[in-house]
Design a protein around this motif. Structure first.
Motif, PDB file in Angstrom:
ATOM      1  N   SER A  93       0.853  -1.187   0.000  1.00  8.79           N
ATOM      2  CA  SER A  93       0.000   0.000   0.000  1.00  8.79           C
ATOM      3  C   SER A  93       0.890   1.238   0.000  1.00  8.79           C
ATOM      4  N   TYR A  94       0.533   2.236  -0.836  1.00  5.71           N
ATOM      5  CA  TYR A  94       1.442   3.358  -1.042  1.00  5.71           C
ATOM      6  C   TYR A  94       0.774   4.707  -0.785  1.00  5.71           C
ATOM      7  N   HIS A  95      -0.367   4.726  -0.120  1.00  4.41           N
ATOM      8  CA  HIS A  95      -1.053   5.970   0.272  1.00  4.41           C
ATOM      9  C   HIS A  95      -1.314   6.873  -0.923  1.00  4.41           C
ATOM     10  N   GLN A  96      -1.741   6.265  -2.013  1.00  2.00           N
ATOM     11  CA  GLN A  96      -1.988   7.041  -3.225  1.00  2.00           C
ATOM     12  C   GLN A  96      -3.349   7.731  -3.176  1.00  2.00           C
ATOM     13  N   ARG A  97      -3.494   8.751  -4.005  1.00  2.00           N
ATOM     14  CA  ARG A  97      -4.791   9.377  -4.174  1.00  2.00           C
ATOM     15  C   ARG A  97      -5.741   8.415  -4.883  1.00  2.00           C
ATOM     16  N   SER A  98      -7.018   8.690  -4.791  1.00  2.00           N
ATOM     17  CA  SER A  98      -8.001   7.866  -5.488  1.00  2.00           C
ATOM     18  C   SER A  98      -7.916   8.116  -6.989  1.00  2.00           C
ATOM     19  N   GLU A  99      -8.532   7.225  -7.760  1.00  2.00           N
ATOM     20  CA  GLU A  99      -8.522   7.370  -9.217  1.00  2.00           C
ATOM     21  C   GLU A  99      -9.160   8.692  -9.628  1.00  2.00           C
ATOM     22  N   THR A 100     -10.244   9.061  -8.966  1.00  6.12           N
ATOM     23  CA  THR A 100     -10.919  10.325  -9.288  1.00  6.12           C
ATOM     24  C   THR A 100     -10.024  11.523  -9.005  1.00  6.12           C
ATOM     25  N   GLN A 101      -9.330  11.482  -7.878  1.00  5.43           N
ATOM     26  CA  GLN A 101      -8.437  12.586  -7.527  1.00  5.43           C
ATOM     27  C   GLN A 101      -7.278  12.696  -8.511  1.00  5.43           C
ATOM     28  N   ARG A 102      -6.754  11.556  -8.953  1.00 11.29           N
ATOM     29  CA  ARG A 102      -5.643  11.581  -9.913  1.00 11.29           C
ATOM     30  C   ARG A 102      -6.095  12.162 -11.252  1.00 11.29           C
ATOM     31  N   LYS A 103      -7.306  11.805 -11.685  1.00 12.77           N
ATOM     32  CA  LYS A 103      -7.811  12.339 -12.950  1.00 12.77           C
ATOM     33  C   LYS A 103      -8.041  13.841 -12.851  1.00 12.77           C
ATOM     34  N   GLU A 104      -8.580  14.281 -11.729  1.00 16.55           N
ATOM     35  CA  GLU A 104      -8.797  15.716 -11.541  1.00 16.55           C
ATOM     36  C   GLU A 104      -7.472  16.472 -11.531  1.00 16.55           C
ATOM     37  N   SER A 105      -6.463  15.899 -10.883  1.00 15.90           N
ATOM     38  CA  SER A 105      -5.147  16.542 -10.828  1.00 15.90           C
ATOM     39  C   SER A 105      -4.520  16.600 -12.207  1.00 15.90           C
ATOM     40  N   ALA A 106      -4.662  15.503 -12.978  1.00 16.12           N
ATOM     41  CA  ALA A 106      -4.094  15.466 -14.328  1.00 16.12           C
ATOM     42  C   ALA A 106      -4.764  16.481 -15.234  1.00 16.12           C
ATOM     43  N   THR A 107      -6.085  16.621 -15.090  1.00 16.02           N
ATOM     44  CA  THR A 107      -6.814  17.611 -15.890  1.00 16.02           C
ATOM     45  C   THR A 107      -6.392  19.033 -15.528  1.00 16.02           C
ATOM     46  N   ARG A 108      -6.202  19.275 -14.237  1.00 18.18           N
ATOM     47  CA  ARG A 108      -5.816  20.606 -13.775  1.00 18.18           C
ATOM     48  C   ARG A 108      -4.415  20.994 -14.242  1.00 18.18           C
ATOM     49  N   LEU A 109      -3.494  20.028 -14.179  1.00 19.88           N
ATOM     50  CA  LEU A 109      -2.093  20.334 -14.509  1.00 19.88           C
ATOM     51  C   LEU A 109      -1.823  20.296 -16.007  1.00 19.88           C
TER      52      LEU A 109
END
Length: 338
Positions: A93-109
């Motif tokens: 387990s690597y304390h990653q963000r959720s899939e939704t959070q990663r997609k939102e971050s990718a869209t923002r950046l």
């Protein structure tokens, strides 16, 4: 003065930190073996001249101390191989963000996500050129002498650190999470991460063991190398096959060239050694496309992209590798004897 050992120690410290996090990861069913694997690997980076001096003082003889230390490192490699062979390196387990959070971050950046990756080669090139052309800079930091390898490694490390800083600034993540991501990548790649070092050692062992002479004897005894085309095909295919075994065309080249290229193609048939070397290496690269031993090119991308088939990259490259190898045989036959 800055020494290359400092970079190795830095890598070793990162690996030990990864090992510590793996040991604490209760979601990893093999956390102890995973932590031991990366801890042992990190330990090898921390060894250096100080370890030889310490071993010499402990034993009372410099040569004996060096031998014992080398044996110890060999034992570490064997233990790591056993851990990997029995499936001891697993994901946790690597304390990653959720899939939704990663997609939102990718869209923002957006395309800003490429900035950290681009910083690494840009800083590396700028660093190498600066140390090469700014008078006194190289000597001021590294001392007198030729430091070509150290300059490249230092510049690349600096590029990685700058890229890391940019990534933290863009994503607003904590520094500790980047270490978790490093652990995730290492666990995903697994044993293949250490394969390049092991294959480089294998190349030295093959050379010391006289594999090139053995190849020359077998070739001259069992193949009709008096025929120019058969000799050329044997050299090109031999480069590809040995590269597939060793995972590295640079390691295969001196062995096949010493056994077949120079004594048969150059001395016996009068071929051009420059053409032989160029197309011979190209033939070796054809083998690189078709082997899991070339982990950096074929296994690591599959792991990073989280492909379900670890050999997907190899399967896609086999037609290209076979076709290019056939073309190389005829190119070598036509161009080497002009």
């Amino acid at each position: 003065m800055f020494q290359q050992n400092y970079l190795y120690w830095f890598a070793g410290i990162i690996l030990l930190a990864v090992a510590f996090l793996s040991l604490r990861d209760k979601n990893n069913p093999r956390r102890f073996s995973t932590g031991l694997f990366w801890g042992l690997y990190g330990l090898t980076f921390l060894l250096g001249d100080w370890a030889y001096h310490l071993a010499a003082q402990w034993v009372g003889d410099a040569d004996a101390g060096k031998r014992y230390l080398n044996i110890s490192v060999g034992a570490i490699v064997v233990i790591m191989a056993l851990i990997a062979g029995f499936g001891g390196v697993r994901l946790g387990s690597y304390h990653q963000r959720s899939e939704t959070q990663r997609k939102e971050s990718a869209t923002r950046l957006g395309n800003k996500l490429f900035w950290p990756a681009l910083a690494i080669p840009i800083v590396t090139v700028v660093g190498v050129l600066s140390f090469s052309y700014i008078p006194g800079l190289q000597q001021a930091l590294f001392g007198p002498g030729n430091h070509a390898t150290l300059i490249t490694l230092f510049s690349m490390t600096l590029g990685c650190l700058i890229g890391w800083g940019i990534a933290l600034k863009l994503t607003h993540e904590k520094a500790g999470q980047s270490l978790q991501e490093a652990r995730r990548l290492l666990d995903s790649i697994g044993w293949a991460f250490i394969l390049p070092q092991l294959l480089a050692t294998l190349g030295l062992l093959f050379t010391q063991a006289g594999v090139g002479s053995a190849i020359a004897h077998l070739t001259e005894t069992w193949l009709a190398v008096d025929n120019r085309f058969i000799a050329v095909a044997t050299y090109a295919i031999g480069m590809a096959v040995l590269t597939m075994v060793m995972g590295n065309a640079f390691a295969a080249f001196p062995i096949v060239t010493a056994g077949i290229g120079i004594p048969i193609l150059v001395l016996q048939h009068g071929g051009n050694p420059a053409v032989m070397a160029a197309i011979g290496m190209f033939s070796g690269y054809c083998g690189t496309l078709m082997t899991p031993m070339a982990a950096n090119f074929n296994i690591v991308p599959a792991a990073l992209l989280e492909l379900p088939d670890r050999n997907a990259v190899i399967r896609a490259q086999i037609p290209t590798g076979v076709t290019l190898l056939g073309v190389n045989v005829f190119l070598l036959y036509w161009l080497m004897f002009l």
